[in-house]
Write a protein that holds these residues in place. Structure first.
Motif, PDB file in Angstrom:
ATOM      1  N   GLN A  49       0.833  -1.200   0.000  1.00 37.61           N
ATOM      2  CA  GLN A  49       0.000   0.000   0.000  1.00 37.61           C
ATOM      3  C   GLN A  49       0.875   1.260   0.000  1.00 37.61           C
ATOM      4  OE1 GLN A  49      -2.605   0.487   3.420  1.00 37.61           O
ATOM      5  NE2 GLN A  49      -4.169   1.354   2.086  1.00 37.61           N
ATOM      6  N   ARG A  50       1.921   1.265   0.795  1.00 33.88           N
ATOM      7  CA  ARG A  50       2.841   2.410   0.843  1.00 33.88           C
ATOM      8  C   ARG A  50       3.484   2.642  -0.522  1.00 33.88           C
ATOM      9  NH1 ARG A  50       7.988   3.689   0.984  1.00 33.88           N
ATOM     10  NH2 ARG A  50       8.693   1.529   0.784  1.00 33.88           N
ATOM     11  N   ARG A  51       3.955   1.572  -1.153  1.00 32.44           N
ATOM     12  CA  ARG A  51       4.591   1.684  -2.458  1.00 32.44           C
ATOM     13  C   ARG A  51       3.584   2.083  -3.536  1.00 32.44           C
ATOM     14  NH1 ARG A  51       6.364  -2.926  -4.277  1.00 32.44           N
ATOM     15  NH2 ARG A  51       8.163  -2.159  -5.391  1.00 32.44           N
ATOM     16  N   SER A  52       2.337   1.655  -3.369  1.00 34.81           N
ATOM     17  CA  SER A  52       1.291   2.026  -4.319  1.00 34.81           C
ATOM     18  C   SER A  52       1.062   3.534  -4.324  1.00 34.81           C
ATOM     19  CB  SER A  52      -0.021   1.314  -3.983  1.00 34.81           C
ATOM     20  OG  SER A  52       0.140  -0.083  -4.032  1.00 34.81           O
ATOM     21  N   GLU A  53       1.130   4.143  -3.145  1.00 34.38           N
ATOM     22  CA  GLU A  53       0.945   5.599  -3.062  1.00 34.38           C
ATOM     23  C   GLU A  53       2.107   6.329  -3.726  1.00 34.38           C
ATOM     24  OE1 GLU A  53      -1.780   7.209  -2.284  1.00 34.38           O
ATOM     25  OE2 GLU A  53      -2.607   5.199  -2.097  1.00 34.38           O
ATOM     26  N   ILE A  54       3.319   5.789  -3.605  1.00 36.79           N
ATOM     27  CA  ILE A  54       4.467   6.389  -4.291  1.00 36.79           C
ATOM     28  C   ILE A  54       4.278   6.277  -5.805  1.00 36.79           C
ATOM     29  CG2 ILE A  54       6.962   6.219  -4.671  1.00 36.79           C
ATOM     30  CD1 ILE A  54       7.167   5.155  -1.759  1.00 36.79           C
ATOM     31  N   LEU A  55       3.827   5.111  -6.267  1.00 32.09           N
ATOM     32  CA  LEU A  55       3.549   4.933  -7.695  1.00 32.09           C
ATOM     33  C   LEU A  55       2.500   5.924  -8.172  1.00 32.09           C
ATOM     34  CD1 LEU A  55       3.600   3.451 -10.424  1.00 32.09           C
ATOM     35  CD2 LEU A  55       2.066   1.740  -9.418  1.00 32.09           C
ATOM     36  N   ASP A  83       3.288  13.012 -11.809  1.00 30.73           N
ATOM     37  CA  ASP A  83       4.455  13.888 -11.926  1.00 30.73           C
ATOM     38  C   ASP A  83       4.734  14.199 -13.402  1.00 30.73           C
ATOM     39  OD1 ASP A  83       6.964  15.058 -12.021  1.00 30.73           O
ATOM     40  OD2 ASP A  83       7.913  13.594 -10.696  1.00 30.73           O
ATOM     41  N   PRO A  84       4.662  15.482 -13.804  1.00 30.23           N
ATOM     42  CA  PRO A  84       4.896  15.830 -15.214  1.00 30.23           C
ATOM     43  C   PRO A  84       6.262  15.379 -15.733  1.00 30.23           C
ATOM     44  CG  PRO A  84       3.942  17.692 -14.033  1.00 30.23           C
ATOM     45  CD  PRO A  84       4.276  16.656 -13.008  1.00 30.23           C
ATOM     46  N   SER A  85       7.299  15.427 -14.895  1.00 29.17           N
ATOM     47  CA  SER A  85       8.633  14.989 -15.342  1.00 29.17           C
ATOM     48  C   SER A  85       8.636  13.507 -15.680  1.00 29.17           C
ATOM     49  CB  SER A  85       9.677  15.266 -14.259  1.00 29.17           C
ATOM     50  OG  SER A  85       9.835  16.651 -14.076  1.00 29.17           O
ATOM     51  N   PHE A  86       7.956  12.711 -14.866  1.00 25.41           N
ATOM     52  CA  PHE A  86       7.855  11.280 -15.136  1.00 25.41           C
ATOM     53  C   PHE A  86       7.082  11.039 -16.431  1.00 25.41           C
ATOM     54  CE2 PHE A  86       5.369   7.346 -14.820  1.00 25.41           C
ATOM     55  CZ  PHE A  86       6.368   6.414 -14.643  1.00 25.41           C
ATOM     56  N   LEU A  87       5.971  11.719 -16.588  1.00 24.75           N
ATOM     57  CA  LEU A  87       5.114  11.504 -17.764  1.00 24.75           C
ATOM     58  C   LEU A  87       5.808  11.915 -19.055  1.00 24.75           C
ATOM     59  CD1 LEU A  87       1.672  12.683 -16.329  1.00 24.75           C
ATOM     60  CD2 LEU A  87       2.541  10.340 -16.568  1.00 24.75           C
ATOM     61  N   GLN A  88       6.752  12.859 -18.968  1.00 26.11           N
ATOM     62  CA  GLN A  88       7.455  13.315 -20.166  1.00 26.11           C
ATOM     63  C   GLN A  88       8.836  12.663 -20.313  1.00 26.11           C
ATOM     64  OE1 GLN A  88       7.399  17.604 -19.918  1.00 26.11           O
ATOM     65  NE2 GLN A  88       5.180  17.624 -19.594  1.00 26.11           N
ATOM     66  N   ASN A  89       9.119  11.673 -19.476  1.00 28.31           N
ATOM     67  CA  ASN A  89      10.403  10.968 -19.547  1.00 28.31           C
ATOM     68  C   ASN A  89      11.592  11.913 -19.422  1.00 28.31           C
ATOM     69  OD1 ASN A  89       9.942   8.228 -19.622  1.00 28.31           O
ATOM     70  ND2 ASN A  89       9.740   8.125 -21.835  1.00 28.31           N
ATOM     71  N   ARG A  90      11.460  12.912 -18.543  1.00 26.15           N
ATOM     72  CA  ARG A  90      12.562  13.854 -18.354  1.00 26.15           C
ATOM     73  C   ARG A  90      13.470  13.391 -17.221  1.00 26.15           C
ATOM     74  NH1 ARG A  90       8.805  18.766 -18.697  1.00 26.15           N
ATOM     75  NH2 ARG A  90       9.031  18.755 -16.453  1.00 26.15           N
ATOM     76  N   GLY A  91      14.733  13.795 -17.302  1.00 25.30           N
ATOM     77  CA  GLY A  91      15.688  13.527 -16.233  1.00 25.30           C
ATOM     78  C   GLY A  91      16.265  12.132 -16.236  1.00 25.30           C
ATOM     79  N   LEU A  92      16.232  11.467 -17.387  1.00 22.58           N
ATOM     80  CA  LEU A  92      16.735  10.095 -17.458  1.00 22.58           C
ATOM     81  C   LEU A  92      18.135  10.000 -18.044  1.00 22.58           C
ATOM     82  CD1 LEU A  92      13.523   8.229 -18.690  1.00 22.58           C
ATOM     83  CD2 LEU A  92      14.401   8.404 -16.365  1.00 22.58           C
ATOM     84  N   PRO A 128      -3.512  12.404 -14.049  1.00 25.56           N
ATOM     85  CA  PRO A 128      -3.372  13.192 -15.282  1.00 25.56           C
ATOM     86  C   PRO A 128      -2.682  12.435 -16.415  1.00 25.56           C
ATOM     87  CG  PRO A 128      -1.627  13.789 -13.778  1.00 25.56           C
ATOM     88  CD  PRO A 128      -2.467  12.755 -13.069  1.00 25.56           C
ATOM     89  N   CYS A 129      -2.895  11.137 -16.499  1.00 33.06           N
ATOM     90  CA  CYS A 129      -2.255  10.349 -17.544  1.00 33.06           C
ATOM     91  C   CYS A 129      -3.260   9.346 -18.093  1.00 33.06           C
ATOM     92  CB  CYS A 129      -1.014   9.627 -17.007  1.00 33.06           C
ATOM     93  SG  CYS A 129      -1.373   8.473 -15.660  1.00 33.06           S
ATOM     94  N   PRO A 173       0.023  11.375 -26.390  1.00 34.76           N
ATOM     95  CA  PRO A 173       0.796  12.145 -25.401  1.00 34.76           C
ATOM     96  C   PRO A 173       0.174  12.003 -24.014  1.00 34.76           C
ATOM     97  CG  PRO A 173       0.369  13.445 -27.376  1.00 34.76           C
ATOM     98  CD  PRO A 173      -0.434  12.195 -27.515  1.00 34.76           C
ATOM     99  N   GLY A 174       1.025  11.907 -23.010  1.00 27.33           N
ATOM    100  CA  GLY A 174       0.541  11.753 -21.637  1.00 27.33           C
ATOM    101  C   GLY A 174       0.191  10.326 -21.264  1.00 27.33           C
ATOM    102  N   SER A 175       0.547   9.379 -22.125  1.00 33.70           N
ATOM    103  CA  SER A 175       0.256   7.966 -21.828  1.00 33.70           C
ATOM    104  C   SER A 175       1.378   7.329 -21.020  1.00 33.70           C
ATOM    105  CB  SER A 175       0.076   7.177 -23.130  1.00 33.70           C
ATOM    106  OG  SER A 175      -1.093   7.573 -23.807  1.00 33.70           O
ATOM    107  N   VAL A 176       1.013   6.319 -20.259  1.00 31.96           N
ATOM    108  CA  VAL A 176       1.955   5.460 -19.553  1.00 31.96           C
ATOM    109  C   VAL A 176       1.573   4.033 -19.894  1.00 31.96           C
ATOM    110  CG1 VAL A 176       2.833   4.702 -17.312  1.00 31.96           C
ATOM    111  CG2 VAL A 176       2.196   7.099 -17.650  1.00 31.96           C
TER     112      VAL A 176
END
Length: 199
Positions: free
Chosen positions: A16-22, A28-37, A73-74, A134-137
Protein backbone atom coordinates in the motif's frame (compact mmCIF):
# COMPACT_ATOMS: atom_id res chain seq x y z
CA UNK A 1 -5.57 -3.58 3.26
CA UNK A 2 -4.63 -5.28 6.47
CA UNK A 3 -1.04 -5.70 7.61
CA UNK A 4 -0.92 -9.39 6.71
CA UNK A 5 2.67 -10.65 6.64
CA UNK A 6 3.76 -12.47 3.51
CA UNK A 7 6.39 -15.25 3.77
CA UNK A 8 9.30 -13.25 2.31
CA UNK A 9 8.68 -10.47 4.84
CA UNK A 10 6.91 -7.94 2.63
CA UNK A 11 3.43 -7.05 3.84
CA UNK A 12 0.24 -5.72 2.35
CA UNK A 13 0.92 -2.52 4.27
CA UNK A 14 4.24 -2.15 2.43
CA UNK A 15 2.49 -2.70 -0.91
CA UNK A 16 0.00 0.00 0.00
CA UNK A 17 2.84 2.41 0.84
CA UNK A 18 4.59 1.68 -2.46
CA UNK A 19 1.29 2.03 -4.32
CA UNK A 20 0.94 5.60 -3.06
CA UNK A 21 4.47 6.39 -4.29
CA UNK A 22 3.55 4.93 -7.69
CA UNK A 23 0.38 7.04 -7.76
CA UNK A 24 2.44 10.20 -7.10
CA UNK A 25 4.87 9.28 -9.90
CA UNK A 26 1.93 8.88 -12.30
CA UNK A 27 0.93 12.46 -11.49
CA UNK A 28 4.46 13.89 -11.93
CA UNK A 29 4.90 15.83 -15.21
CA UNK A 30 8.63 14.99 -15.34
CA UNK A 31 7.86 11.28 -15.14
CA UNK A 32 5.11 11.50 -17.76
CA UNK A 33 7.45 13.31 -20.17
CA UNK A 34 10.40 10.97 -19.55
CA UNK A 35 12.56 13.85 -18.35
CA UNK A 36 15.69 13.53 -16.23
CA UNK A 37 16.73 10.10 -17.46
CA UNK A 38 20.07 11.10 -19.03
CA UNK A 39 19.25 9.69 -22.49
CA UNK A 40 18.06 6.39 -21.00
CA UNK A 41 14.77 4.78 -21.97
CA UNK A 42 11.82 5.23 -19.61
CA UNK A 43 11.53 1.60 -18.47
CA UNK A 44 10.58 1.15 -14.83
CA UNK A 45 10.01 -1.93 -12.69
CA UNK A 46 7.38 -2.17 -9.98
CA UNK A 47 8.55 -5.36 -8.27
CA UNK A 48 6.28 -7.15 -5.83
CA UNK A 49 5.98 -10.31 -3.82
CA UNK A 50 4.36 -12.97 -6.08
CA UNK A 51 2.05 -13.87 -3.16
CA UNK A 52 0.44 -10.43 -3.64
CA UNK A 53 -0.55 -11.03 -7.28
CA UNK A 54 -4.29 -10.52 -6.69
CA UNK A 55 -3.70 -7.31 -4.76
CA UNK A 56 -1.46 -5.97 -7.55
CA UNK A 57 -4.13 -6.78 -10.14
CA UNK A 58 -6.58 -4.83 -8.00
CA UNK A 59 -4.11 -1.93 -7.81
CA UNK A 60 -3.69 -1.85 -11.61
CA UNK A 61 -7.49 -1.84 -12.10
CA UNK A 62 -7.83 0.98 -9.56
CA UNK A 63 -5.12 3.10 -11.21
CA UNK A 64 -6.74 2.61 -14.62
CA UNK A 65 -10.09 3.71 -13.15
CA UNK A 66 -8.46 6.81 -11.63
CA UNK A 67 -6.88 7.59 -15.00
CA UNK A 68 -10.18 7.22 -16.86
CA UNK A 69 -12.03 9.43 -14.36
CA UNK A 70 -9.40 12.18 -14.55
CA UNK A 71 -8.08 11.75 -11.00
CA UNK A 72 -4.71 10.88 -12.54
CA UNK A 73 -3.37 13.19 -15.28
CA UNK A 74 -2.25 10.35 -17.54
CA UNK A 75 -3.74 7.76 -19.86
CA UNK A 76 -2.83 4.22 -18.80
CA UNK A 77 -2.36 1.64 -21.55
CA UNK A 78 -2.33 -1.79 -19.92
CA UNK A 79 -0.96 -4.71 -21.90
CA UNK A 80 -1.42 -8.05 -20.18
CA UNK A 81 1.17 -10.30 -21.78
CA UNK A 82 -0.96 -13.43 -21.50
CA UNK A 83 -3.82 -11.68 -23.32
CA UNK A 84 -1.31 -10.51 -25.92
CA UNK A 85 -0.15 -14.11 -26.40
CA UNK A 86 -3.76 -15.20 -26.98
CA UNK A 87 -4.29 -12.33 -29.45
CA UNK A 88 -1.19 -13.35 -31.43
CA UNK A 89 -2.41 -16.95 -31.57
CA UNK A 90 -5.88 -15.82 -32.69
CA UNK A 91 -4.38 -13.68 -35.45
CA UNK A 92 -2.30 -16.62 -36.66
CA UNK A 93 -5.44 -18.79 -36.45
CA UNK A 94 -3.79 -21.38 -34.24
CA UNK A 95 -5.47 -20.78 -30.87
CA UNK A 96 -8.17 -23.43 -31.30
CA UNK A 97 -5.62 -26.01 -32.46
CA UNK A 98 -3.24 -25.63 -29.49
CA UNK A 99 -4.83 -28.33 -27.24
CA UNK A 100 -4.79 -30.91 -30.06
CA UNK A 101 -1.21 -30.00 -30.99
CA UNK A 102 -0.08 -30.44 -27.40
CA UNK A 103 -1.81 -33.81 -27.14
CA UNK A 104 -0.45 -35.02 -30.49
CA UNK A 105 3.10 -33.65 -30.42
CA UNK A 106 3.74 -33.11 -26.70
CA UNK A 107 4.35 -29.98 -24.60
CA UNK A 108 8.00 -29.53 -25.65
CA UNK A 109 7.14 -29.43 -29.36
CA UNK A 110 4.22 -27.10 -28.71
CA UNK A 111 6.44 -24.75 -26.71
CA UNK A 112 9.01 -24.72 -29.50
CA UNK A 113 6.33 -23.86 -32.06
CA UNK A 114 4.82 -21.13 -29.88
CA UNK A 115 8.26 -19.58 -29.34
CA UNK A 116 8.50 -19.15 -33.12
CA UNK A 117 4.94 -17.87 -33.54
CA UNK A 118 4.81 -15.59 -30.48
CA UNK A 119 8.36 -14.28 -30.65
CA UNK A 120 9.46 -11.24 -28.63
CA UNK A 121 9.30 -9.24 -31.87
CA UNK A 122 5.67 -10.36 -32.39
CA UNK A 123 4.82 -9.33 -28.81
CA UNK A 124 6.41 -5.91 -29.26
CA UNK A 125 4.60 -5.31 -32.56
CA UNK A 126 1.26 -6.39 -31.04
CA UNK A 127 1.73 -4.16 -28.00
CA UNK A 128 2.67 -1.12 -30.10
CA UNK A 129 0.15 -1.61 -32.90
CA UNK A 130 -1.84 1.49 -31.91
CA UNK A 131 -0.07 4.86 -31.81
CA UNK A 132 0.69 6.14 -28.33
CA UNK A 133 -1.03 9.33 -27.21
CA UNK A 134 0.80 12.15 -25.40
CA UNK A 135 0.54 11.75 -21.64
CA UNK A 136 0.26 7.97 -21.83
CA UNK A 137 1.95 5.46 -19.55
CA UNK A 138 2.28 1.82 -20.61
CA UNK A 139 1.66 -0.85 -17.98
CA UNK A 140 2.98 -4.35 -18.72
CA UNK A 141 1.28 -7.04 -16.63
CA UNK A 142 0.93 -10.82 -16.76
CA UNK A 143 4.69 -11.45 -16.78
CA UNK A 144 4.47 -14.67 -14.76
CA UNK A 145 1.65 -16.01 -16.92
CA UNK A 146 3.76 -16.11 -20.09
CA UNK A 147 6.93 -17.59 -18.61
CA UNK A 148 8.80 -19.45 -20.14
CA UNK A 149 7.30 -18.56 -23.54
CA UNK A 150 8.50 -14.99 -23.16
CA UNK A 151 11.51 -13.68 -21.26
CA UNK A 152 10.76 -10.14 -20.23
CA UNK A 153 14.29 -8.76 -20.74
CA UNK A 154 14.12 -9.79 -24.42
CA UNK A 155 10.70 -8.15 -24.76
CA UNK A 156 12.08 -4.89 -23.31
CA UNK A 157 14.92 -4.96 -25.84
CA UNK A 158 12.34 -5.23 -28.63
CA UNK A 159 10.10 -2.53 -27.15
CA UNK A 160 12.90 0.00 -26.75
CA UNK A 161 12.81 1.51 -30.26
CA UNK A 162 8.99 1.54 -30.25
CA UNK A 163 8.31 3.28 -26.94
CA UNK A 164 10.87 6.06 -26.68
CA UNK A 165 8.24 8.73 -26.09
CA UNK A 166 6.39 7.21 -23.13
CA UNK A 167 7.18 5.68 -19.74
CA UNK A 168 6.76 1.90 -19.45
CA UNK A 169 6.02 0.34 -16.05
CA UNK A 170 6.70 -3.40 -15.77
CA UNK A 171 4.73 -5.02 -12.94
CA UNK A 172 7.18 -7.76 -12.01
CA UNK A 173 6.44 -10.62 -9.59
CA UNK A 174 9.97 -10.98 -8.35
CA UNK A 175 13.15 -8.94 -7.92
CA UNK A 176 15.19 -6.59 -10.06
CA UNK A 177 18.70 -5.77 -8.87
CA UNK A 178 19.46 -3.15 -11.50
CA UNK A 179 21.44 -5.80 -13.36
CA UNK A 180 19.28 -8.92 -13.42
CA UNK A 181 15.71 -10.10 -13.07
CA UNK A 182 14.56 -12.96 -10.82
CA UNK A 183 11.03 -14.15 -11.53
CA UNK A 184 9.07 -15.29 -8.46
CA UNK A 185 12.27 -14.50 -6.51
CA UNK A 186 13.74 -17.86 -7.59
CA UNK A 187 13.97 -18.16 -11.41
CA UNK A 188 16.75 -16.37 -13.25
CA UNK A 189 14.95 -14.33 -15.89
CA UNK A 190 17.99 -12.78 -17.58
CA UNK A 191 20.34 -9.84 -17.30
CA UNK A 192 18.98 -6.38 -17.94
CA UNK A 193 20.56 -3.02 -17.20
CA UNK A 194 18.34 -0.37 -18.75
CA UNK A 195 15.37 -0.27 -16.37
CA UNK A 196 14.92 1.80 -13.24
CA UNK A 197 13.33 0.42 -10.10
CA UNK A 198 10.32 2.70 -9.72
CA UNK A 199 10.35 2.67 -5.92
Amino acid sequence: MSNQTIPDGRSLEELQRRSEILRRRLADPSFLQNRGLGNEVGFYTFCYNPALELQVRQLVAQLKSESESGRLPCRIEEHNLYDTLLDICRERRILDRIPQQEQRRGPAALRSQLLKTASPEAFAQAICRQPHQPGSVMFLTGVGEVYPFLRVHVLLDNLQPLTAELPVVLFYPGKYTGQSLSLFNRLEDGNYYRAFDLI
